[in-house]
Design a protein around this motif. Structure first.
Motif, PDB file in Angstrom:
ATOM      1  N   VAL A 186     113.975  26.151  67.096  1.00 17.18           N
ATOM      2  CA  VAL A 186     114.829  26.502  65.956  1.00 17.18           C
ATOM      3  C   VAL A 186     114.437  25.664  64.732  1.00 17.18           C
ATOM      4  N   GLY A 187     114.207  24.354  64.960  1.00 17.72           N
ATOM      5  CA  GLY A 187     113.788  23.491  63.853  1.00 17.72           C
ATOM      6  C   GLY A 187     112.458  23.936  63.268  1.00 17.72           C
ATOM      7  N   SER A 188     111.518  24.317  64.142  1.00 17.43           N
ATOM      8  CA  SER A 188     110.229  24.811  63.671  1.00 17.43           C
ATOM      9  C   SER A 188     110.414  26.091  62.861  1.00 17.43           C
ATOM     10  N   SER A 189     111.313  26.972  63.316  1.00 21.06           N
ATOM     11  CA  SER A 189     111.591  28.208  62.579  1.00 21.06           C
ATOM     12  C   SER A 189     112.132  27.912  61.185  1.00 21.06           C
ATOM     13  N   ILE A 190     112.994  26.905  61.087  1.00 20.89           N
ATOM     14  CA  ILE A 190     113.549  26.517  59.786  1.00 20.89           C
ATOM     15  C   ILE A 190     112.428  26.103  58.839  1.00 20.89           C
ATOM     16  N   PHE A 191     111.519  25.269  59.333  1.00 18.09           N
ATOM     17  CA  PHE A 191     110.474  24.748  58.455  1.00 18.09           C
ATOM     18  C   PHE A 191     109.352  25.754  58.211  1.00 18.09           C
ATOM     19  N   VAL A 192     109.166  26.721  59.127  1.00 16.37           N
ATOM     20  CA  VAL A 192     108.246  27.823  58.850  1.00 16.37           C
ATOM     21  C   VAL A 192     108.753  28.618  57.649  1.00 16.37           C
ATOM     22  N   ALA A 193     110.071  28.915  57.650  1.00 15.10           N
ATOM     23  CA  ALA A 193     110.658  29.659  56.535  1.00 15.10           C
ATOM     24  C   ALA A 193     110.579  28.863  55.236  1.00 15.10           C
ATOM     25  N   LEU A 194     110.904  27.566  55.307  1.00 11.80           N
ATOM     26  CA  LEU A 194     110.828  26.723  54.113  1.00 11.80           C
ATOM     27  C   LEU A 194     109.393  26.594  53.617  1.00 11.80           C
ATOM     28  N   TYR A 195     108.452  26.529  54.537  1.00 12.05           N
ATOM     29  CA  TYR A 195     107.050  26.379  54.160  1.00 12.05           C
ATOM     30  C   TYR A 195     106.577  27.564  53.322  1.00 12.05           C
ATOM     31  N   GLY A 196     106.948  28.776  53.765  1.00  7.48           N
ATOM     32  CA  GLY A 196     106.556  29.957  53.010  1.00  7.48           C
ATOM     33  C   GLY A 196     107.096  29.938  51.590  1.00  7.48           C
ATOM     34  N   ILE A 197     108.346  29.476  51.430  1.00 12.66           N
ATOM     35  CA  ILE A 197     108.956  29.406  50.106  1.00 12.66           C
ATOM     36  C   ILE A 197     108.286  28.339  49.251  1.00 12.66           C
ATOM     37  N   TYR A 198     108.027  27.173  49.841  1.00 13.83           N
ATOM     38  CA  TYR A 198     107.401  26.088  49.088  1.00 13.83           C
ATOM     39  C   TYR A 198     105.962  26.423  48.703  1.00 13.83           C
ATOM     40  N   VAL A 199     105.257  27.187  49.554  1.00 11.10           N
ATOM     41  CA  VAL A 199     103.896  27.602  49.210  1.00 11.10           C
ATOM     42  C   VAL A 199     103.922  28.457  47.948  1.00 11.10           C
ATOM     43  N   LYS A 200     104.867  29.392  47.886  1.00 16.58           N
ATOM     44  CA  LYS A 200     104.975  30.249  46.700  1.00 16.58           C
ATOM     45  C   LYS A 200     105.239  29.418  45.442  1.00 16.58           C
ATOM     46  N   LYS A 201     106.055  28.365  45.591  1.00 15.91           N
ATOM     47  CA  LYS A 201     106.381  27.530  44.438  1.00 15.91           C
ATOM     48  C   LYS A 201     105.221  26.610  44.050  1.00 15.91           C
ATOM     49  N   THR A 202     104.367  26.282  45.021  1.00 16.33           N
ATOM     50  CA  THR A 202     103.357  25.244  44.819  1.00 16.33           C
ATOM     51  C   THR A 202     101.994  25.790  44.439  1.00 16.33           C
ATOM     52  N   LEU A 203     101.696  27.036  44.789  1.00 19.71           N
ATOM     53  CA  LEU A 203     100.362  27.590  44.578  1.00 19.71           C
ATOM     54  C   LEU A 203      99.907  27.511  43.122  1.00 19.71           C
ATOM     55  N   SER A 204     100.836  27.687  42.191  1.00 23.49           N
ATOM     56  CA  SER A 204     100.452  27.672  40.779  1.00 23.49           C
ATOM     57  C   SER A 204      99.876  26.316  40.358  1.00 23.49           C
ATOM     58  N   ILE A 205     100.238  25.258  41.068  1.00 28.61           N
ATOM     59  CA  ILE A 205      99.737  23.913  40.743  1.00 28.61           C
ATOM     60  C   ILE A 205      98.231  23.832  40.931  1.00 28.61           C
ATOM     61  N   VAL A 206      97.714  24.614  41.895  1.00 27.46           N
ATOM     62  CA  VAL A 206      96.275  24.608  42.183  1.00 27.46           C
ATOM     63  C   VAL A 206      95.643  25.945  41.785  1.00 27.46           C
ATOM     64  N   GLU A 207      96.198  26.577  40.750  1.00 23.80           N
ATOM     65  CA  GLU A 207      95.650  27.815  40.195  1.00 23.80           C
ATOM     66  C   GLU A 207      95.552  28.917  41.250  1.00 23.80           C
ATOM     67  N   ASN A 208      96.579  28.979  42.124  1.00 26.40           N
ATOM     68  CA  ASN A 208      96.680  30.016  43.152  1.00 26.40           C
ATOM     69  C   ASN A 208      95.489  30.048  44.110  1.00 26.40           C
ATOM     70  N   ASN A 209      94.857  28.906  44.298  1.00 23.96           N
ATOM     71  CA  ASN A 209      93.749  28.813  45.241  1.00 23.96           C
ATOM     72  C   ASN A 209      94.259  28.229  46.554  1.00 23.96           C
ATOM     73  N   GLN A 210      94.286  29.086  47.599  1.00 23.54           N
ATOM     74  CA  GLN A 210      94.855  28.654  48.879  1.00 23.54           C
ATOM     75  C   GLN A 210      94.069  27.508  49.509  1.00 23.54           C
ATOM     76  N   TRP A 211      92.733  27.502  49.325  1.00 27.14           N
ATOM     77  CA  TRP A 211      91.918  26.466  49.948  1.00 27.14           C
ATOM     78  C   TRP A 211      92.118  25.115  49.270  1.00 27.14           C
ATOM     79  N   ARG A 212      92.256  25.115  47.943  1.00 25.44           N
ATOM     80  CA  ARG A 212      92.558  23.861  47.255  1.00 25.44           C
ATOM     81  C   ARG A 212      93.902  23.311  47.720  1.00 25.44           C
ATOM     82  N   LEU A 213      94.871  24.204  47.896  1.00 28.42           N
ATOM     83  CA  LEU A 213      96.179  23.776  48.396  1.00 28.42           C
ATOM     84  C   LEU A 213      96.046  23.183  49.796  1.00 28.42           C
ATOM     85  N   LEU A 214      95.192  23.783  50.611  1.00 29.22           N
ATOM     86  CA  LEU A 214      94.986  23.284  51.970  1.00 29.22           C
ATOM     87  C   LEU A 214      94.351  21.892  51.952  1.00 29.22           C
TER      88      LEU A 214
END
Length: 332
Positions: A186-214
């Protein structure tokens, strides 16, 4: 890195893109690569944490080791990408402190997601793993509404209801039930959901480049997790209880698991690139079904009728939810 949506280390791109005109053989290869990488992550982690001659019940250290392997592969791939087209999708490694500070909240969520996912795999059977992790859809709807103020349609809510029902039915019918494993799921499910939301908020910081974010996310996660591992007591317990730390086969297995976790990112990237959003949806749901069947055959886990019905409901509800969301995005 482990688990499914686990696999969501890379965000999905926008759905609105022309239907790809790629050879069927290339599409099948991309899907097969994703299936092999995804199934390998789950089964290899389960094997290390609780199911092999090298039983190694230290999820924090396993997570840290896999992150280090992933970072090494990212750095090597970025370097090779300068002169080899095969690795050109991965940019050279970078780490800017100002950018890192902005990405740090995402990395905190990421570390918790991976650690709880590995803990869940350690404590529950793989046949129950899908059920224990199925509430990520429910929490995704909850956090999307409370954090982003985006409502969810009635059909999607109905599909989520099927998943939640499957969670309770499957939990009640599980023969080898573990409260700790269930709570970790259940805890992992919570953070999976939060992770998806935070990725959307954070991608613009690295010019929407998923590999730079990684790059940033993996590096920061290692920095966050290292002191936790040092103060958790796992290293001391490992030195006292584990007799195979000098066995090369064990470290090869650990490294292979880390490589599989890294390959998930590449596999997801290629499947997204060479297939359609609908194919991604069907592939993910079908893979979850195969994962459960393989676990039943490989581990011989006893499954009651109620547990089996719960697994079916959680898989069916997940597939229905993905289909509904895909249809809604197509209409938009």
């Amino acid at each position: 890195m482990s688990g499914e949506k686990e696999e969501k280390f890379l965000p999905s791109p926008a759905v609105h893109r022309p239907a790809p005109q790629h050879p069927v053989s290339l599409i099948i290869s991309a899907i097969a690569f994703y299936w092999v990488a995804s199934l390998s992550v789950v089964f290899l982690n389960k094997t290390i944490l609780s199911g092999s001659e090298f039983k190694f019940p230290y999820p924090l250290f396993v997570t840290l080791f896999q992150l280090i392997v992933a970072l090494v592969l990212l750095i090597v791939s970025g370097h090779l990408g300068k002169r080899n087209r095969t690795f050109s999708m991965v940019p050279p490694f970078e780490f800017d402190l100002d950018i890192a500070r902005k990405i740090a909240p995402l990395s905190i969520v990421y570390v918790l997601m991976l650690t709880l996912n590995n803990l869940c795999l350690q404590l529950v059977e793989i046949t129950f793993y899908q059920v224990a992790r199925s509430l990520s859809i429910f929490f995704n709807i909850l956090f999307t509404f409370t954090m982003l103020r985006q409502p969810t349609s009635a059909p999607a809510m109905l599909a989520c209801g099927v998943v939640v029902l499957g969670f309770f039915v499957g939990s009640y019918g599980e023969t080898n039930f573990s409260w700790a494993g269930l709570l970790a799921g259940v805890g992992s499910s919570i953070f999976v959901a939060l992770y998806g939301i935070y990725v959307k908020k954070t991608l613009s910081i690295v010019e929407n480049n998923q590999w730079r974010l990684l790059h940033y996310n993996t590096t920061i996660s290692i920095l966050l997790l290292t002191p936790i591992v040092l103060f958790s007591g796992e290293l001391g317990e490992m030195s006292r209880e584990v007799y195979f730390l000098d066995d090369l086969k064990f470290w090869i297995l650990m490294t292979v698991t880390g490589v599989a976790g890294f390959l998930i990112n590449t596999a997801m990237f290629l499947q997204i690139k060479y297939t359609t959003a609908l194919t991604n949806t069907i592939s993910g749901t079908a893979k979850s079904c195969v994962q459960t069947l393989l676990a039943m055959a490989f581990y011989q886990n006893p499954i009651t009728a109620m547990n089996g019905f719960g697994i079916f409901l959680s898989l069916f509800g997940s597939g229905l939810y993905s289909w509904v969301r895909y249809a809604e995005m197509q209409r938009r």
